[in-house]
Design a protein around this motif. Sequence first.
Motif, PDB file in Angstrom:
ATOM      1  N   LEU A  54      -4.684  18.097  79.120  1.00 14.10           N
ATOM      2  CA  LEU A  54      -3.989  19.429  79.379  1.00 14.10           C
ATOM      3  C   LEU A  54      -4.804  20.354  78.638  1.00 14.10           C
ATOM      4  N   GLN A  55      -5.495  20.283  77.701  1.00 11.41           N
ATOM      5  CA  GLN A  55      -6.252  21.346  76.875  1.00 11.41           C
ATOM      6  C   GLN A  55      -7.212  21.682  78.055  1.00 11.41           C
ATOM      7  N   TYR A  56      -7.832  20.770  78.664  1.00 11.43           N
ATOM      8  CA  TYR A  56      -9.102  21.166  79.680  1.00 11.43           C
ATOM      9  C   TYR A  56      -8.386  21.875  80.833  1.00 11.43           C
ATOM     10  N   LEU A  57      -7.377  21.474  81.562  1.00 11.98           N
ATOM     11  CA  LEU A  57      -6.744  22.090  82.385  1.00 11.98           C
ATOM     12  C   LEU A  57      -5.862  23.605  82.133  1.00 11.98           C
ATOM     13  N   GLN A  58      -5.808  23.680  80.745  1.00 13.68           N
ATOM     14  CA  GLN A  58      -5.190  24.906  80.487  1.00 13.68           C
ATOM     15  C   GLN A  58      -6.341  25.973  80.436  1.00 13.68           C
ATOM     16  N   GLN A  59      -7.541  25.486  79.806  1.00 15.92           N
ATOM     17  CA  GLN A  59      -8.858  26.184  79.918  1.00 15.92           C
ATOM     18  C   GLN A  59      -9.378  26.755  81.318  1.00 15.92           C
ATOM     19  N   GLN A  60      -8.838  25.711  82.232  1.00 13.51           N
ATOM     20  CA  GLN A  60      -9.213  26.013  83.708  1.00 13.51           C
ATOM     21  C   GLN A  60      -8.003  27.101  84.467  1.00 13.51           C
ATOM     22  N   GLY A  61      -7.115  27.450  83.406  1.00 13.36           N
ATOM     23  CA  GLY A  61      -6.087  28.535  83.881  1.00 13.36           C
ATOM     24  C   GLY A  61      -4.837  28.143  84.227  1.00 13.36           C
ATOM     25  N   LEU A  62      -4.723  26.691  84.180  1.00 13.80           N
ATOM     26  CA  LEU A  62      -3.283  26.094  84.693  1.00 13.80           C
ATOM     27  C   LEU A  62      -2.254  26.219  83.386  1.00 13.80           C
ATOM     28  N   ARG A  63      -1.137  26.379  83.736  1.00 13.75           N
ATOM     29  CA  ARG A  63      -0.101  26.366  83.070  1.00 13.75           C
ATOM     30  C   ARG A  63       0.851  25.207  83.205  1.00 13.75           C
ATOM     31  N   LEU A  64       1.211  24.571  82.021  1.00 13.98           N
ATOM     32  CA  LEU A  64       2.048  23.464  81.875  1.00 13.98           C
ATOM     33  C   LEU A  64       3.418  23.868  82.250  1.00 13.98           C
ATOM     34  N   VAL A  65       4.080  23.155  82.969  1.00 12.48           N
ATOM     35  CA  VAL A  65       5.558  23.274  83.427  1.00 12.48           C
ATOM     36  C   VAL A  65       6.311  22.163  82.693  1.00 12.48           C
ATOM     37  N   GLU A  66       5.703  20.732  82.675  1.00 13.84           N
ATOM     38  CA  GLU A  66       6.457  19.550  82.446  1.00 13.84           C
ATOM     39  C   GLU A  66       5.862  18.463  82.024  1.00 13.84           C
ATOM     40  N   ARG A  67       5.888  17.697  81.007  1.00 14.94           N
ATOM     41  CA  ARG A  67       4.976  16.592  80.707  1.00 14.94           C
ATOM     42  C   ARG A  67       5.918  15.252  80.494  1.00 14.94           C
ATOM     43  N   ASN A  68       5.279  13.949  81.269  1.00 16.52           N
ATOM     44  CA  ASN A  68       5.841  12.707  81.041  1.00 16.52           C
ATOM     45  C   ASN A  68       7.354  12.787  81.922  1.00 16.52           C
ATOM     46  N   TYR A  69       7.201  13.578  83.079  1.00 15.23           N
ATOM     47  CA  TYR A  69       8.383  13.444  83.989  1.00 15.23           C
ATOM     48  C   TYR A  69       8.585  11.975  84.740  1.00 15.23           C
ATOM     49  N   GLN A  70       9.781  11.381  84.350  1.00 20.68           N
ATOM     50  CA  GLN A  70      10.066  10.142  84.618  1.00 20.68           C
ATOM     51  C   GLN A  70      11.350  10.226  85.442  1.00 20.68           C
ATOM     52  N   VAL A  71      11.442   9.163  86.462  1.00 18.74           N
ATOM     53  CA  VAL A  71      12.305   9.070  87.207  1.00 18.74           C
ATOM     54  C   VAL A  71      12.680   7.357  87.301  1.00 18.74           C
ATOM     55  N   ALA A  72      13.912   7.251  86.950  1.00 19.73           N
ATOM     56  CA  ALA A  72      14.531   5.769  86.720  1.00 19.73           C
ATOM     57  C   ALA A  72      14.759   5.060  88.192  1.00 19.73           C
ATOM     58  N   ALA A  73      14.352   3.716  88.289  1.00 18.77           N
ATOM     59  CA  ALA A  73      14.557   2.957  89.449  1.00 18.77           C
ATOM     60  C   ALA A  73      16.028   2.273  89.059  1.00 18.77           C
ATOM     61  N   GLY A  74      16.387   2.283  88.072  1.00 16.81           N
ATOM     62  CA  GLY A  74      17.776   1.526  87.445  1.00 16.81           C
ATOM     63  C   GLY A  74      17.980   1.796  85.972  1.00 16.81           C
ATOM     64  N   PRO A  75      18.847   1.008  85.498  1.00 19.59           N
ATOM     65  CA  PRO A  75      19.123   1.258  84.008  1.00 19.59           C
ATOM     66  C   PRO A  75      17.886   0.799  83.030  1.00 19.59           C
ATOM     67  N   SER A  76      17.075  -0.139  83.293  1.00 20.31           N
ATOM     68  CA  SER A  76      16.098  -0.217  82.512  1.00 20.31           C
ATOM     69  C   SER A  76      14.587  -0.426  83.180  1.00 20.31           C
ATOM     70  N   ALA A  77      14.391   0.332  84.386  1.00 20.07           N
ATOM     71  CA  ALA A  77      13.258   0.336  85.047  1.00 20.07           C
ATOM     72  C   ALA A  77      12.854   1.675  85.554  1.00 20.07           C
ATOM     73  N   ARG A  78      11.490   2.080  85.409  1.00 20.43           N
ATOM     74  CA  ARG A  78      10.908   3.308  85.904  1.00 20.43           C
ATOM     75  C   ARG A  78      10.332   2.876  87.210  1.00 20.43           C
ATOM     76  N   ALA A  79      10.890   3.944  88.257  1.00 26.64           N
ATOM     77  CA  ALA A  79      10.201   4.000  89.507  1.00 26.64           C
ATOM     78  C   ALA A  79       9.022   4.994  89.448  1.00 26.64           C
ATOM     79  N   GLY A  80       8.815   5.856  88.609  1.00 25.54           N
ATOM     80  CA  GLY A  80       7.743   6.648  88.635  1.00 25.54           C
ATOM     81  C   GLY A  80       7.746   7.655  87.749  1.00 25.54           C
ATOM     82  N   GLU A  81       6.615   7.943  87.359  1.00 25.39           N
ATOM     83  CA  GLU A  81       6.374   9.113  86.162  1.00 25.39           C
ATOM     84  C   GLU A  81       4.787   9.972  86.617  1.00 25.39           C
ATOM     85  N   VAL A  82       5.181  11.244  86.277  1.00 29.20           N
ATOM     86  CA  VAL A  82       4.048  12.405  86.578  1.00 29.20           C
ATOM     87  C   VAL A  82       3.586  12.498  84.974  1.00 29.20           C
ATOM     88  N   ASP A  83       2.647  12.471  84.683  1.00 28.73           N
ATOM     89  CA  ASP A  83       2.040  12.718  83.184  1.00 28.73           C
ATOM     90  C   ASP A  83       2.131  14.274  83.124  1.00 28.73           C
TER      91      ASP A  83
END
Length: 127
Positions: free
Chosen positions: A20-49
Amino acid sequence: MLFKKATPQGLGSAAEDFALQYLQQQGLRLVERNYQVAAGPSARAGEVDLILRDPQDGTLVFCEVRARADREHGGAAASVGAAKQRRLIYAAQHYLLRHASPPPCRFDVVAIDGIEIEWIQAAFEAS
C-alpha cells in the motif's frame, strides 16, 4: 527476507502495508482494504487485498498482494494461479454492484520476494 519472524497472518498484513505504501508513492489512492465476499455462513468466496483508484484516469485497481521469502518455486507472482484469479474476479464483480456505471477496472499484483517488490499492472483480465 523483508518480514522476518512473522506469523502467516502477520506476514500478509505487513506485506499489504508495504505494498500500500509503495502504491500510494506511485500516486494511487486507497479506496478499500480486505474486501471480502462470503460464499455462505462460514466460507469466503473471494477477497481483494487492496482496492485503489488511479487518479490519472479514474481506473479502479483491484490488487492482490503476495509475499514470499525468495523466488524459489516461481516466487510470489507465480502463486496467483487460476483459482485465485477467479476468486478475485468474483469479489471484484460483487464490489462493482455498488456502481450504477462501473469505472474502468484492472487487476494488478504486487509481488514481494524477499526485499524485492514488483508491481504487475493488468496482471490478468476478467474473462
